[in-house]
Motif scaffolding. Structure first.
Motif, PDB file in Angstrom:
ATOM      1  N   SER A   1     -54.436  52.187  79.360  1.00  0.00           N
ATOM      2  CA  SER A   1     -53.850  50.873  79.080  1.00  0.00           C
ATOM      3  C   SER A   1     -52.505  50.667  79.750  1.00  0.00           C
ATOM      4  N   GLY A   2     -51.902  51.742  80.221  1.00  0.00           N
ATOM      5  CA  GLY A   2     -50.648  51.625  80.964  1.00  0.00           C
ATOM      6  C   GLY A   2     -50.848  51.362  82.441  1.00  0.00           C
ATOM      7  N   PHE A   3     -52.096  51.471  82.918  1.00  0.00           N
ATOM      8  CA  PHE A   3     -52.385  51.274  84.336  1.00  0.00           C
ATOM      9  C   PHE A   3     -53.277  50.065  84.593  1.00  0.00           C
ATOM     10  N   MET A   4     -54.028  49.641  83.583  1.00  0.00           N
ATOM     11  CA  MET A   4     -54.922  48.495  83.731  1.00  0.00           C
ATOM     12  C   MET A   4     -55.167  47.897  82.354  1.00  0.00           C
ATOM     13  N   VAL A   5     -55.520  46.626  82.335  1.00  0.00           N
ATOM     14  CA  VAL A   5     -55.885  45.984  81.077  1.00  0.00           C
ATOM     15  C   VAL A   5     -57.350  46.289  80.796  1.00  0.00           C
ATOM     16  N   LEU A   6     -57.612  46.868  79.651  1.00  0.00           N
ATOM     17  CA  LEU A   6     -58.984  47.118  79.207  1.00  0.00           C
ATOM     18  C   LEU A   6     -59.452  45.919  78.400  1.00  0.00           C
ATOM     19  N   GLU A   7     -60.644  45.425  78.718  1.00  0.00           N
ATOM     20  CA  GLU A   7     -61.182  44.237  78.081  1.00  0.00           C
ATOM     21  C   GLU A   7     -62.374  44.595  77.201  1.00  0.00           C
ATOM     22  N   PRO A   8     -62.662  43.778  76.191  1.00  0.00           N
ATOM     23  CA  PRO A   8     -63.851  44.025  75.374  1.00  0.00           C
ATOM     24  C   PRO A   8     -65.110  44.126  76.231  1.00  0.00           C
ATOM     25  N   GLY A   9     -65.904  45.147  75.949  1.00  0.00           N
ATOM     26  CA  GLY A   9     -67.113  45.399  76.725  1.00  0.00           C
ATOM     27  C   GLY A   9     -66.935  46.394  77.844  1.00  0.00           C
ATOM     28  N   ASP A  10     -65.692  46.702  78.219  1.00  0.00           N
ATOM     29  CA  ASP A  10     -65.466  47.740  79.238  1.00  0.00           C
ATOM     30  C   ASP A  10     -65.969  49.083  78.722  1.00  0.00           C
ATOM     31  N   VAL A  11     -66.373  49.932  79.668  1.00  0.00           N
ATOM     32  CA  VAL A  11     -66.914  51.254  79.344  1.00  0.00           C
ATOM     33  C   VAL A  11     -66.028  52.317  79.972  1.00  0.00           C
ATOM     34  N   ILE A  12     -65.741  53.369  79.211  1.00  0.00           N
ATOM     35  CA  ILE A  12     -65.003  54.522  79.729  1.00  0.00           C
ATOM     36  C   ILE A  12     -65.894  55.744  79.605  1.00  0.00           C
ATOM     37  N   ASN A  13     -66.196  56.386  80.735  1.00  0.00           N
ATOM     38  CA  ASN A  13     -66.888  57.679  80.743  1.00  0.00           C
ATOM     39  C   ASN A  13     -65.835  58.771  80.703  1.00  0.00           C
ATOM     40  N   THR A  14     -65.918  59.660  79.722  1.00  0.00           N
ATOM     41  CA  THR A  14     -64.791  60.527  79.394  1.00  0.00           C
ATOM     42  C   THR A  14     -64.858  61.932  79.989  1.00  0.00           C
ATOM     43  N   GLY A  15     -65.800  62.187  80.895  1.00  0.00           N
ATOM     44  CA  GLY A  15     -65.874  63.495  81.529  1.00  0.00           C
ATOM     45  C   GLY A  15     -67.056  64.308  81.043  1.00  0.00           C
ATOM     46  N   THR A  16     -67.317  65.402  81.757  1.00  0.00           N
ATOM     47  CA  THR A  16     -68.513  66.207  81.486  1.00  0.00           C
ATOM     48  C   THR A  16     -68.162  67.675  81.350  1.00  0.00           C
ATOM     49  N   PRO A  17     -68.895  68.414  80.519  1.00  0.00           N
ATOM     50  CA  PRO A  17     -68.665  69.858  80.411  1.00  0.00           C
ATOM     51  C   PRO A  17     -69.309  70.611  81.575  1.00  0.00           C
ATOM     52  N   ALA A  18     -69.133  71.918  81.591  1.00  0.00           N
ATOM     53  CA  ALA A  18     -69.697  72.764  82.644  1.00  0.00           C
ATOM     54  C   ALA A  18     -71.219  72.688  82.637  1.00  0.00           C
ATOM     55  N   GLY A  19     -71.791  73.025  83.810  1.00  0.00           N
ATOM     56  CA  GLY A  19     -73.236  73.095  83.923  1.00  0.00           C
ATOM     57  C   GLY A  19     -73.829  72.149  84.936  1.00  0.00           C
ATOM     58  N   VAL A  20     -72.989  71.498  85.745  1.00  0.00           N
ATOM     59  CA  VAL A  20     -73.516  70.609  86.773  1.00  0.00           C
ATOM     60  C   VAL A  20     -74.050  71.434  87.941  1.00  0.00           C
ATOM     61  N   ALA A  21     -74.914  70.828  88.739  1.00  0.00           N
ATOM     62  CA  ALA A  21     -75.512  71.550  89.868  1.00  0.00           C
ATOM     63  C   ALA A  21     -74.451  72.024  90.853  1.00  0.00           C
ATOM     64  N   MET A  22     -73.423  71.203  91.061  1.00  0.00           N
ATOM     65  CA  MET A  22     -72.369  71.553  92.018  1.00  0.00           C
ATOM     66  C   MET A  22     -71.708  72.885  91.688  1.00  0.00           C
ATOM     67  N   GLY A  23     -71.641  73.238  90.399  1.00  0.00           N
ATOM     68  CA  GLY A  23     -70.969  74.462  89.991  1.00  0.00           C
ATOM     69  C   GLY A  23     -71.848  75.693  89.971  1.00  0.00           C
ATOM     70  N   MET A  24     -73.117  75.556  90.369  1.00  0.00           N
ATOM     71  CA  MET A  24     -74.062  76.675  90.297  1.00  0.00           C
ATOM     72  C   MET A  24     -74.149  77.412  91.623  1.00  0.00           C
ATOM     73  N   PRO A  25     -74.657  78.650  91.597  1.00  0.00           N
ATOM     74  CA  PRO A  25     -74.813  79.416  92.838  1.00  0.00           C
ATOM     75  C   PRO A  25     -75.832  78.764  93.763  1.00  0.00           C
ATOM     76  N   GLU A  26     -75.724  79.092  95.027  1.00  0.00           N
ATOM     77  CA  GLU A  26     -76.718  78.625  96.004  1.00  0.00           C
ATOM     78  C   GLU A  26     -78.058  79.324  95.752  1.00  0.00           C
ATOM     79  N   PRO A  27     -79.157  78.656  95.986  1.00  0.00           N
ATOM     80  CA  PRO A  27     -79.251  77.231  96.333  1.00  0.00           C
ATOM     81  C   PRO A  27     -79.055  76.369  95.104  1.00  0.00           C
ATOM     82  N   LYS A  28     -78.147  75.434  95.184  1.00  0.00           N
ATOM     83  CA  LYS A  28     -77.807  74.601  94.037  1.00  0.00           C
ATOM     84  C   LYS A  28     -78.976  73.668  93.715  1.00  0.00           C
TER      85      LYS A  28
END
Length: 286
Positions: free
Chosen positions: A233-260
């Protein structure tokens, strides 16, 4: 009357109607109560009108009806990157001193069980189960966490689908790898904020082809929901209906050994968050 409110939108893509789950889990048509579940509904006392309605008097909809995203036409989707310590570690990044922000195009939002499309030319399409926060009142220059939480209408599940080559190897700007079509399945429900006693105590899980890939807890967020809303809220005005995705825990493909094991057409992705329902997407090709 049922005090619990789990809102959803059902019907063909682009022609969804507002609905609510009753105490027995039946889908009830809210078309007679509101035109849609959107920013105007959230800011204009829509949830209170639903609470004051005898849901048993509303028409029942077929349980096989397609479920769309629970919020119509969000003005913006704001995302927080590297917000779980274990996810930052798996990517080799230090924990951020302040929230890392990026945006997704609002038209990436699709229903919780809609097809996810691997973009043309993609070789690194990835998954991310996330707690989505939906804003219910205008937020600007919020003073503290209490003021921030008063602006939260409710919560839902988001899959922050990401194309890692587009995101990280194509000249900068994460938005390139975040805004491809179908890259934000959301829902099935918007669960009102009062139903979630503590948004920092929710388990979240994701499976690909039946194999568990992510199994985390929002307690491990570096920046919690209140701090994220206050900070934004200090960087942009948030309006009703806006969505905030708050991040993800470990376990994404990018973080896995090859071949990902990046997503390919034919894969099936399943997500769930405690109290917020579940999603299931089949992966297709754009």
């Amino acid at each position: 009357m049922e005090s619990r409110v789990r809102l959803l939108r059902v019907g063909p893509a682009g022609a969804e109607r507002p609905a609510v789950l009753d105490a027995e889990g039946r889908i009830r048509d809210l078309s007679g109560v509101t035109g849609d579940i959107d920013g105007d509904f959230l800011a204009g006392g829509g949830v209170e009108r639903v609470r004051g309605t005898d849901l048993g008097t509303l028409p029942e909809l077929a349980p096989s009806t397609r479920v769309g995203p629970p919020v119509a036409r969000p003005g913006k989707i704001v995302c927080v990157g590297l917000n779980y310590s274990d996810h930052a570690a798996e990517t080799g990044a230090p924990e951020p001193a302040e929230p890392v922000l990026f945006m997704k195009a609002p038209n990436t939002i699709v229903g919780p069980d809609d097809e996810v499309l691997v973009p043309r030319g993609s070789v690194k399409t990835d998954w991310e189960v996330e707690l989505a926060v939906v804003i219910g009142r205008t937020a600007r220059y919020l003073a503290d966490d209490e003021a921030a939480m008063a602006c939260v209408a409710g919560y839902a599940i988001s899959n922050d689908v990401s194309e890692r080559e587009f995101q990280l190897e194509r000249g900068g700007q994460w938005d390139k790898g975040k805004s491809c079509e179908t890259f934000n399945p959301m829902g099935p429900w918007l669960v009102t904020a009062d139903e979630i006693a503590d948004p920092q105590r929710l388990g979240l899980r994701l499976r690909v082809n039946g194999e568990t890939r992510q199994d985390g807890d929002t307690a491990n967020m570096i920046f919690g929901v209140a701090e994220i809303v206050r900070y934004l809220s200090g960087f942009m005005v948030l309006e009703p209906g806006d969505v905030i995705n708050t991040g993800t825990p470990a376990g994404v493909a990018m973080g896995m050994p090859e071949p990902k094991p990046y997503l390919r057409a034919g894969d099936v992705v399943e997500l769930e968050i405690d109290g917020l329902g579940s999603q299931r997407q089949k992966v297709g090709q754009a």
